[in-house]
Design a protein around this motif. Structure first.
Motif: not given
Length: 319
Positions: A195-212
């Motif tokens: 579960v943490p592996l998938l949530h880490t990837s999802l969190t990274e997507m949101l971090a990229i969106q925040g940077g943009c």
């Protein structure tokens, strides 16, 4: 983004499409016209001419060149950071797809749902929601309406209207992806350790969106841009007064060359300041999101007819 072969030096020299000239030509004509008028007055009516020495132009010209250099560096840093963020988005989406296809497994001994179709449905929903997410991010960064595209992609999703009702549609879709991960864990098709592996990837997507979003919502300070525009224009308008005594009738030619350089550099900074827009030299977000979607669907075993067509340049332009 302009995509072209740099095989001809002459073709590059005489190119107009995708350059700044199609944006600066009104300002360029104003400067050259004013220079022509100033030169004719000095030639035919010498008693009424206004002459300046070149000393202030030398000092101010050097300062403007340095100022434009710093501003364009700041604009390019924003452009390159945006490209790096989308490069990370490509990698994270591919990694997330591999994790979903590998870790959401119906053969898990703890699974309560033994029907393989349930596992396939869980995987497919996560993939479809992720594809909808990246396209929603594209629309958000370009200030376009994502409703039609999400209705087309998620037409059978009972929560579609709740996504569209929120201010941040991509975040709403990402929250649903998180719910899907939780549901897969509860059904036993996703191991607790995964579960943490998938949530880490999802969190990274949101971090990229925040940077943009940070780049999009924080332009170069207005006063900085205004000062640059005014200084460049005043310098180009005053330049004929310092040249007509030495250059004579060639003053408009010399002024035109200097004005093209300074006005062009000024326009370059404006164009790449917002890399997610739809100007000719901005990032090709549709190309990137389509590539991500094709990769995710192919990695998930979708048939060829369900793959979107690759985005090709039209008149050397990728959008």
């Amino acid at each position: 983004m302009i995509v072209t072969e740099k095989d001809s030096w002459l073709r590059m020299i005489f190119a107009v499409h995708g350059t700044t000239f199609d944006k600066i030509w009104p300002r360029f004509l104003v400067v050259v016209s004013f220079s022509i008028v100033t030169t004719l007055i000095s030639y035919y009516f010498p008693d009424h001419k206004f002459t300046l020495t070149m000393a202030p132009f030398t000092v101010v010209g050097l300062a403007i060149a340095i100022f434009l250099g710093f501003r364009n560096n700041a604009s390019y840093d924003r452009y390159w950071e945006g490209r790096k963020l989308w490069g990370r988005m490509v990698n994270v989406c591919r990694s997330f797809t591999m994790q979903v296809n590998t870790l959401v497994d119906g053969t898990n001994p703890d699974a309560t749902a033994t029907d393989e179709s349930v596992t396939v449905a869980q995987r497919r929903r996560m993939i479809e929601l992720t594809i909808a997410y990246i396209n929603a991010v594209r629309h958000r960064l370009r200030d376009t309406d994502a409703s039609d595209e999400l209705m087309l992609r998620l037409h059978d999703d009972p929560k579609l209207q709740s996504y569209l009702a929120q201010d941040n549609i991509p975040a709403a879709v990402a929250a649903e992806i998180s719910n899907c991960i939780q549901a897969a864990w509860k059904s036993g098709t996703l191991h607790t350790y995964h579960v943490p592996l998938l949530h880490t990837s999802l969190t990274e997507m949101l971090a990229i969106q925040g940077g943009c979003e940070r780049i999009r919502s924080t332009p170069i300070p207005f006063t900085y841009s205004v000062l640059t525009h005014r200084t460049v224009l005043l310098y180009c308008l005053a330049l004929p007064c310092g040249l007509h005594d030495t250059v004579g009738l060639l003053t408009p030619v010399v002024v035109g060359l200097v004005a093209y350089a300074f006005l062009g550099l000024d326009a370059v900074g404006d164009e790449i300041e917002q890399p997610f827009s739809i100007d000719d030299n901005d990032l090709p977000l549709l190309f990137l999101t389509t590539m991500i979607e094709r990769n995710m669907r192919q990695m998930s075993g979708y048939p060829a007819e369900e793959l979107p067509a690759p985005v090709e340049p039209v008149d050397h332009l990728l959008i």
